[in-house]
Design a protein around this motif. Structure first.
Motif, PDB file in Angstrom:
ATOM      1  N   PHE A 266      -1.564   0.444  12.256  1.00 30.55           N
ATOM      2  CA  PHE A 266      -1.914   1.861  12.081  1.00 30.55           C
ATOM      3  C   PHE A 266      -1.039   2.760  12.960  1.00 30.55           C
ATOM      4  CE2 PHE A 266      -5.793  -0.388  10.817  1.00 30.55           C
ATOM      5  CZ  PHE A 266      -6.093   0.235   9.620  1.00 30.55           C
TER       6      PHE A 266
ATOM      7  N   ILE B  99       1.180   5.694   9.021  1.00 36.07           N
ATOM      8  CA  ILE B  99       0.139   6.583   8.488  1.00 36.07           C
ATOM      9  C   ILE B  99       0.791   7.766   7.775  1.00 36.07           C
ATOM     10  CG2 ILE B  99      -1.718   8.180   9.116  1.00 36.07           C
ATOM     11  CD1 ILE B  99      -2.503   6.216  11.332  1.00 36.07           C
TER      12      ILE B  99
ATOM     13  N   CYS C 233      -4.933   6.139  -0.020  1.00 38.66           N
ATOM     14  CA  CYS C 233      -3.952   6.014   1.059  1.00 38.66           C
ATOM     15  C   CYS C 233      -3.581   7.349   1.710  1.00 38.66           C
ATOM     16  CB  CYS C 233      -2.699   5.288   0.573  1.00 38.66           C
ATOM     17  SG  CYS C 233      -1.733   6.146  -0.691  1.00 38.66           S
TER      18      CYS C 233
ATOM     19  N   ILE D 272      -6.943   6.790   5.831  1.00 31.80           N
ATOM     20  CA  ILE D 272      -6.362   5.767   6.696  1.00 31.80           C
ATOM     21  C   ILE D 272      -6.854   5.930   8.133  1.00 31.80           C
ATOM     22  CG2 ILE D 272      -4.223   4.812   7.608  1.00 31.80           C
ATOM     23  CD1 ILE D 272      -4.664   4.241   4.642  1.00 31.80           C
TER      24      ILE D 272
ATOM     25  N   TYR E  60     -10.206   4.389   8.579  1.00 34.39           N
ATOM     26  CA  TYR E  60     -10.115   2.939   8.755  1.00 34.39           C
ATOM     27  C   TYR E  60      -9.702   2.605  10.180  1.00 34.39           C
ATOM     28  CZ  TYR E  60     -10.700   1.388   3.900  1.00 34.39           C
ATOM     29  OH  TYR E  60     -11.209   1.077   2.668  1.00 34.39           O
ATOM     30  N   LYS E  61      -8.693   3.313  10.702  1.00 39.24           N
ATOM     31  CA  LYS E  61      -8.206   3.043  12.053  1.00 39.24           C
ATOM     32  C   LYS E  61      -9.328   3.204  13.074  1.00 39.24           C
ATOM     33  CE  LYS E  61      -4.698   4.468  15.436  1.00 39.24           C
ATOM     34  NZ  LYS E  61      -3.552   5.346  15.713  1.00 39.24           N
TER      35      LYS E  61
ATOM     36  N   LEU F 263      -0.041  -1.511   6.919  1.00 37.92           N
ATOM     37  CA  LEU F 263      -0.925  -0.901   7.916  1.00 37.92           C
ATOM     38  C   LEU F 263      -1.147  -1.826   9.102  1.00 37.92           C
ATOM     39  CD1 LEU F 263      -3.578   0.737   5.559  1.00 37.92           C
ATOM     40  CD2 LEU F 263      -1.951   1.946   7.027  1.00 37.92           C
TER      41      LEU F 263
END
Length: 405
Positions: free
Chosen positions: A29, A34, A63, A68, A71-72, A109
């Protein structure tokens, strides 16, 4: 090793392929990756041709930077002192055209380089995403050295050479495909993740469905979960489990299937081969299981009602609008059919948390995902119970020792 034979490169070149192991892994990430995906998201969604394909637009939305970053945040401290494993080799499935993009995205990622081998079955969705990638790579030229997307006919010699380039091999496909690719050895330190073909089911609370006045969204969501990919996606329901008393189930079925049939009729084209397969399978079931009931006003939707629960039902599930139905009074009665063959459970009228608790309590071998209608095809970085990021990174373990003096 310098000649990979008859490979068609959609992204990158043979020189890129030969040099890819020289590209150092990145932190998961990273800001650069990103931004790369955020640009890809915009390039895909701004392409008017993408708007004809909901799965392409869904990937483009998935995406974007905001998604993103979410998610990180979920991984938090688990990403401390980690790097990508190196180079990942992906064998993409043919039944879901956009899956290659999600597999590739998970690897990038995680900080890895990617080599993707696509199926020889080309699709408009694949081309649109690759075109979006090409445009995005012009904005991020350094990434060009980290990505190869190619296609070649089944050739063990090429797969052997490809496999020697990777630190992690990811295989999407049936048992036969996985076993064939495993004949190509990996470097001693390389790992493999394999995702075999599985099937899925839906569970509907009949009483709750009957109480819903406007069911248009439910029908549309069920259609998207099933007919968009001819039920070929592992997560598309093929078995429908109705829960409730006999009267509620009977009336709920009548309404549900009538509305699904009306919605589907002018939207779905049934391939002749699938039409034959559906009839063949329904007759096979009838011949082997006494008292089954085949319901098919036409061949668009074929339903087979089973007189009792049977694990063997999974062996009869086929795509193209073929649904096996079972009736139970309580969810607990359906537990025996939640075998390892079952990947996703799409629910209508049930608490996901309670269902998950029931699965854990009864040590059920199947079901890795519980979703609402309309979300069976959603991609997650945890797939088939495997955390993709965790398995695509290398963790550097360290211990804080007391400093003396």
């Amino acid at each position: 090793m310098n000649d990979f034979g008859n490979i068609k490169f959609m992204l990158g070149t043979q020189d890129t392929l030969l040099d890819i192991r020289n590209q150092k892994p990145k932190s998961p990430f990273s800001d650069e990756i990103i931004c790369f995906f955020d640009s890809l998201s915009k390039n895909i969604r701004n392409n008017k041709d993408s708007r004809s394909f909901s799965d392409v637009m869904t990937f483009g939305f998935w995406c974007r930077k905001k998604g993103i970053l979410q998610y990180k945040e979920q991984y938090g401290d688990r990403l401390k002192a980690t790097l990508g494993r190196g180079t990942t080799l992906h064998f993409a499935p043919s039944n879901v055209p956009v899956m290659f993009a999600y597999s590739m995205a998970a690897a990038l990622l995680s900080g890895n380089n990617v080599i993707v081998r696509l199926s020889s079955k080309r699709s408009a969705q694949t081309d649109l995403i690759i075109n979006g990638l090409k445009k995005t790579l012009n904005e991020f030229p350094e990434m060009k050295h980290r990505m190869v997307i190619c296609c070649y006919e089944h050739d063990k010699a090429i797969t052997d050479k490809m496999s020697q380039l990777c630190d992690l091999r990811i295989v999407w496909g049936g048992d036969e495909t996985i076993n064939e690719i495993r004949k190509s050895p990996l470097p001693p330190t390389a790992l493999e993740l394999s995702f075999r073909s599985r099937s899925s089911m839906a569970m509907i609370d009949a009483a709750i469905f009957r109480k819903i006045e406007e069911t248009g969204d439910i029908v549309r969501e069920f259609y998207n979960d099933t007919f968009l990919y001819d039920q070929n996606a592992c997560s598309s329901p093929r078995i429908i489990c109705w829960v409730g008393n006999q009267e509620d189930i009977r009336k709920a079925k009548e309404r549900f299937w009538y509305e699904v049939s009306v919605f589907t009729r002018n939207r779905y084209y049934l391939e002749p081969a699938l039409a034959v397969k559906k009839r063949e399978t329904s007759f096979c079931l009838a011949a082997n299981v006494p008292d089954v009931k085949i319901i098919a006003d036409d061949n668009l939707i074929v339903r087979v009602e089973l007189p009792h629960l049977m694990q063997e039902a999974w062996e009869y599930s086929v795509p193209g609008g073929f649904f096996i139905e079972i009736n139970v009074e309580k969810v607990e009665e359906a537990l025996p059919i939640f075998t390892a063959k079952c990947q996703t459970l799409s629910c209508l009228g049930f608490s996901h948390e309670k269902i998950a608790g029931l699965l854990v309590e009864n040590q059920v071998s199947g079901i890795d995902r519980i979703v609402d209608f309309g979300h069976a095809l959603d991609f997650s970085l945890t797939w088939d119970g495997i955390d993709l990021i965790e398995n695509m990174i290398r963790k550097i373990k360290y211990y804080n020792k007391r400093v003396v003096g």
